[in-house]
Scaffold this motif. Structure first.
Motif, PDB file in Angstrom:
ATOM      1  N   PHE A 109       2.749  14.543  -9.032  1.00 26.54           N
ATOM      2  CA  PHE A 109       3.391  13.912  -8.307  1.00 26.54           C
ATOM      3  C   PHE A 109       3.047  12.363  -8.200  1.00 26.54           C
ATOM      4  O   PHE A 109       1.887  11.909  -7.994  1.00 26.54           O
ATOM      5  N   MET A 110       3.915  11.655  -8.220  1.00 28.43           N
ATOM      6  CA  MET A 110       3.848  10.074  -8.040  1.00 28.43           C
ATOM      7  C   MET A 110       4.488   9.350  -6.726  1.00 28.43           C
ATOM      8  O   MET A 110       5.518  10.080  -6.289  1.00 28.43           O
ATOM      9  N   GLY A 111       3.740   8.779  -6.255  1.00 24.07           N
ATOM     10  CA  GLY A 111       4.376   7.965  -4.785  1.00 24.07           C
ATOM     11  C   GLY A 111       3.398   7.282  -3.945  1.00 24.07           C
ATOM     12  O   GLY A 111       2.093   7.086  -4.425  1.00 24.07           O
ATOM     13  N   THR A 112       3.942   7.238  -2.939  1.00 32.06           N
ATOM     14  CA  THR A 112       2.999   6.292  -1.751  1.00 32.06           C
ATOM     15  C   THR A 112       2.005   7.581  -1.068  1.00 32.06           C
ATOM     16  O   THR A 112       2.344   8.534  -0.684  1.00 32.06           O
ATOM     17  N   ILE A 113       0.880   7.050  -1.279  1.00 36.35           N
ATOM     18  CA  ILE A 113      -0.446   7.638  -0.470  1.00 36.35           C
ATOM     19  C   ILE A 113      -0.654   6.910   0.668  1.00 36.35           C
ATOM     20  O   ILE A 113      -0.617   5.646   0.833  1.00 36.35           O
ATOM     21  N   LEU A 114      -1.026   7.639   1.925  1.00 35.74           N
ATOM     22  CA  LEU A 114      -1.227   7.100   2.979  1.00 35.74           C
ATOM     23  C   LEU A 114      -2.592   7.359   3.492  1.00 35.74           C
ATOM     24  O   LEU A 114      -3.047   8.234   3.165  1.00 35.74           O
ATOM     25  N   SER A 115      -3.079   6.243   4.187  1.00 36.99           N
ATOM     26  CA  SER A 115      -4.768   6.321   4.569  1.00 36.99           C
ATOM     27  C   SER A 115      -4.753   5.822   6.168  1.00 36.99           C
ATOM     28  O   SER A 115      -3.817   4.878   6.412  1.00 36.99           O
ATOM     29  N   GLY A 116      -5.415   6.498   6.844  1.00 32.50           N
ATOM     30  CA  GLY A 116      -5.921   6.191   8.173  1.00 32.50           C
ATOM     31  C   GLY A 116      -7.086   6.896   8.593  1.00 32.50           C
ATOM     32  O   GLY A 116      -7.522   7.889   7.894  1.00 32.50           O
ATOM     33  N   ASP A 117      -7.733   6.471   9.537  1.00 32.56           N
ATOM     34  CA  ASP A 117      -8.835   6.919  10.065  1.00 32.56           C
ATOM     35  C   ASP A 117      -8.422   8.223  11.084  1.00 32.56           C
ATOM     36  O   ASP A 117      -8.973   8.236  12.091  1.00 32.56           O
ATOM     37  N   VAL A 118      -7.870   9.203  10.425  1.00 28.28           N
ATOM     38  CA  VAL A 118      -7.732  10.405  11.139  1.00 28.28           C
ATOM     39  C   VAL A 118      -7.474  11.586  10.030  1.00 28.28           C
ATOM     40  O   VAL A 118      -6.948  11.230   8.964  1.00 28.28           O
ATOM     41  N   PHE A 119      -8.232  12.762  10.360  1.00 29.72           N
ATOM     42  CA  PHE A 119      -7.933  13.921   9.384  1.00 29.72           C
ATOM     43  C   PHE A 119      -6.944  14.665   9.918  1.00 29.72           C
ATOM     44  O   PHE A 119      -6.682  15.005  11.001  1.00 29.72           O
ATOM     45  N   VAL A 120      -5.665  14.494   9.119  1.00 28.58           N
ATOM     46  CA  VAL A 120      -4.452  14.947   9.756  1.00 28.58           C
ATOM     47  C   VAL A 120      -4.505  16.731   9.563  1.00 28.58           C
ATOM     48  O   VAL A 120      -4.654  17.152   8.701  1.00 28.58           O
ATOM     49  N   ALA A 121      -4.298  17.350  10.657  1.00 24.61           N
ATOM     50  CA  ALA A 121      -4.183  18.667  10.922  1.00 24.61           C
ATOM     51  C   ALA A 121      -3.094  19.357  11.822  1.00 24.61           C
ATOM     52  O   ALA A 121      -3.461  19.924  12.542  1.00 24.61           O
ATOM     53  N   SER A 122      -1.995  18.574  11.729  1.00 27.42           N
ATOM     54  CA  SER A 122      -0.851  18.615  12.707  1.00 27.42           C
ATOM     55  C   SER A 122       0.661  18.516  12.184  1.00 27.42           C
ATOM     56  O   SER A 122       0.700  17.676  11.357  1.00 27.42           O
ATOM     57  N   PRO A 123       1.355  19.859  12.176  1.00 26.17           N
ATOM     58  CA  PRO A 123       2.632  20.048  11.752  1.00 26.17           C
ATOM     59  C   PRO A 123       3.545  18.422  12.052  1.00 26.17           C
ATOM     60  O   PRO A 123       4.360  17.876  11.509  1.00 26.17           O
ATOM     61  N   ASP A 124       3.254  18.224  13.438  1.00 23.30           N
ATOM     62  CA  ASP A 124       3.955  17.205  14.025  1.00 23.30           C
ATOM     63  C   ASP A 124       3.664  15.801  13.529  1.00 23.30           C
ATOM     64  O   ASP A 124       4.663  14.923  13.088  1.00 23.30           O
ATOM     65  N   LYS A 125       2.317  15.562  13.089  1.00 23.40           N
ATOM     66  CA  LYS A 125       1.845  14.558  12.476  1.00 23.40           C
ATOM     67  C   LYS A 125       2.236  14.504  11.058  1.00 23.40           C
ATOM     68  O   LYS A 125       2.775  13.386  10.591  1.00 23.40           O
ATOM     69  N   ILE A 126       2.554  15.412  10.354  1.00 24.22           N
ATOM     70  CA  ILE A 126       2.925  15.593   9.051  1.00 24.22           C
ATOM     71  C   ILE A 126       4.319  15.030   9.085  1.00 24.22           C
ATOM     72  O   ILE A 126       4.774  14.379   8.299  1.00 24.22           O
ATOM     73  N   LYS A 127       5.156  15.581  10.005  1.00 23.40           N
ATOM     74  CA  LYS A 127       6.537  15.265   9.966  1.00 23.40           C
ATOM     75  C   LYS A 127       6.762  13.802  10.179  1.00 23.40           C
ATOM     76  O   LYS A 127       7.472  13.045   9.663  1.00 23.40           O
ATOM     77  N   TRP A 128       5.987  13.225  11.187  1.00 26.37           N
ATOM     78  CA  TRP A 128       5.940  11.937  11.468  1.00 26.37           C
ATOM     79  C   TRP A 128       5.669  10.937  10.312  1.00 26.37           C
ATOM     80  O   TRP A 128       6.193   9.867   9.871  1.00 26.37           O
ATOM     81  N   LEU A 129       4.466  11.182   9.633  1.00 16.88           N
ATOM     82  CA  LEU A 129       4.085  10.459   8.480  1.00 16.88           C
ATOM     83  C   LEU A 129       5.149  10.387   7.498  1.00 16.88           C
ATOM     84  O   LEU A 129       5.472   9.457   6.571  1.00 16.88           O
ATOM     85  N   ARG A 130       5.678  11.712   7.103  1.00 16.89           N
ATOM     86  CA  ARG A 130       6.811  11.922   6.086  1.00 16.89           C
ATOM     87  C   ARG A 130       7.985  11.189   6.480  1.00 16.89           C
ATOM     88  O   ARG A 130       8.492  10.484   5.454  1.00 16.89           O
ATOM     89  N   ASP A 131       8.489  11.080   7.674  1.00 13.30           N
ATOM     90  CA  ASP A 131       9.603  10.575   7.952  1.00 13.30           C
ATOM     91  C   ASP A 131       9.503   9.199   8.196  1.00 13.30           C
ATOM     92  O   ASP A 131      10.355   8.256   7.829  1.00 13.30           O
ATOM     93  N   THR A 132       8.250   8.487   8.536  1.00 12.03           N
ATOM     94  CA  THR A 132       8.172   7.134   8.764  1.00 12.03           C
ATOM     95  C   THR A 132       8.008   6.261   7.162  1.00 12.03           C
ATOM     96  O   THR A 132       8.314   5.213   7.321  1.00 12.03           O
ATOM     97  N   PHE A 133       7.166   7.167   6.650  1.00  8.76           N
ATOM     98  CA  PHE A 133       6.559   6.213   5.378  1.00  8.76           C
ATOM     99  C   PHE A 133       6.983   6.874   3.969  1.00  8.76           C
ATOM    100  O   PHE A 133       6.706   6.649   3.051  1.00  8.76           O
ATOM    101  N   ASN A 134       7.430   8.276   3.971  1.00 10.10           N
ATOM    102  CA  ASN A 134       7.861   9.034   2.979  1.00 10.10           C
ATOM    103  C   ASN A 134       6.586   9.064   2.047  1.00 10.10           C
ATOM    104  O   ASN A 134       6.619   9.050   0.904  1.00 10.10           O
ATOM    105  N   GLY A 135       5.400   9.300   2.653  1.00 12.07           N
ATOM    106  CA  GLY A 135       4.334   9.699   1.696  1.00 12.07           C
ATOM    107  C   GLY A 135       4.259  10.943   1.349  1.00 12.07           C
ATOM    108  O   GLY A 135       4.701  11.850   1.622  1.00 12.07           O
ATOM    109  N   GLU A 136       3.400  11.019   0.034  1.00 11.41           N
ATOM    110  CA  GLU A 136       3.214  12.006  -0.694  1.00 11.41           C
ATOM    111  C   GLU A 136       1.819  12.933  -0.125  1.00 11.41           C
ATOM    112  O   GLU A 136       1.916  14.301  -0.215  1.00 11.41           O
ATOM    113  N   CYS A 137       0.863  12.198   0.397  1.00  7.28           N
ATOM    114  CA  CYS A 137      -0.251  12.799   0.787  1.00  7.28           C
ATOM    115  C   CYS A 137      -0.797  11.728   1.675  1.00  7.28           C
ATOM    116  O   CYS A 137      -0.353  10.616   1.717  1.00  7.28           O
TER     117      CYS A 137
END
Length: 231
Positions: free
Chosen positions: A144-172
């Motif tokens: 897959f090609m696309g935007t990679i998101l970085s932050g000082d948090v280990f994401v382990a939440s479906p709500d956070k996944i949805k927010w990151l995907r909706d806000t930035f359209n990140g792949e991972c």
């Protein structure tokens, strides 16, 4: 040409280190930089540690002290795109620091005030090389090609996944790549970030990460070595 190769964790660099012909090791600020050759190419390999600050310090030292020509960052990540599965590969087209929040001043999430760029573009030639090597080794459906998101948090939440995907359209999502990209942008060095998926960034992420990190690191190693053959 001298290539800089960075991994966040020992699992992400140990296999490369074991196969390289080591010329010398230089310790700077607690980071061990291994200089030598791998598959006949001159490299400097380093483990940067976890998180954006560690990655930024390490990549700055790598560029300033060794004057590497290009930077390759390899490691694991959590999937955001629901089509991406454990063991799949994501090659960065660009990277964003998803935890940068100046929205109180009217900026969008991820925008860094007073910088012209907040989405850091990977080098197109390196992206193309990484993509082709990944497809050759793992198949088109797993790359897959696309935007990679970085932050000082280990994401382990479906709500956070949805927010990151909706806000930035990140792949991972991961914890280092965008800060390396930020440094490379400032210091004018071409780079690419390559991630192998170790978890789905959901409530099972901790279990999946521990189980699959070595497999994902092996996948990243295959791509790095394939890229070295292409230089």
């Amino acid at each position: 040409m001298l290539l800089g190769i960075i991994g966040a964790m020992n699992e992400e660099v140990i296999q490369l280190k074991e196969e390289m012909i080591l010329e010398n090791t230089r310790e700077i600020g607690g980071y061990n930089f291994f200089k030598g050759t791998l598959l006949g190419k001159n490299i400097v390999l380093v483990e940067c540690g976890i998180g954006k600050v560690n990655a930024a310090i390490c990549s700055t030292l790598l560029i300033q002290e060794f004057n590497v020509d290009k930077v390759l960052f390899t490691g694991v990540a959590g999937a955001l795109n629901p089509e991406i599965n454990i063991g799949d590969i994501v090659v960065s087209t660009d990277l964003v620091e998803h935890d940068f929040d100046a929205t109180a001043f009217g900026y969008d999430y991820g925008v860094i005030p007073r910088m012209e760029v907040s989405k850091f573009q990977a080098d197109k030639d390196l992206v193309e090389l990484a993509k082709n090597v990944a497809i050759e080794n793992f198949g088109k459906n797993r790359v897959f090609m696309g935007t990679i998101l970085s932050g000082d948090v280990f994401v382990a939440s479906p709500d956070k996944i949805k927010w990151l995907r909706d806000t930035f359209n990140g792949e991972c999502t991961e914890m280092e790549g965008a800060s390396v990209a930020h440094v490379c942008h400032i210091l004018n060095k071409p780079f690419v970030i390559i991630r192998s998926i170790s978890d789905k960034a959901n409530h099972d992420a901790n279990m999946n990460f521990d189980e699959f990190v070595k497999l994902a690191a092996q996948n990243s190693k295959i791509i790095i070595e394939g890229m070295l053959k292409g230089f």
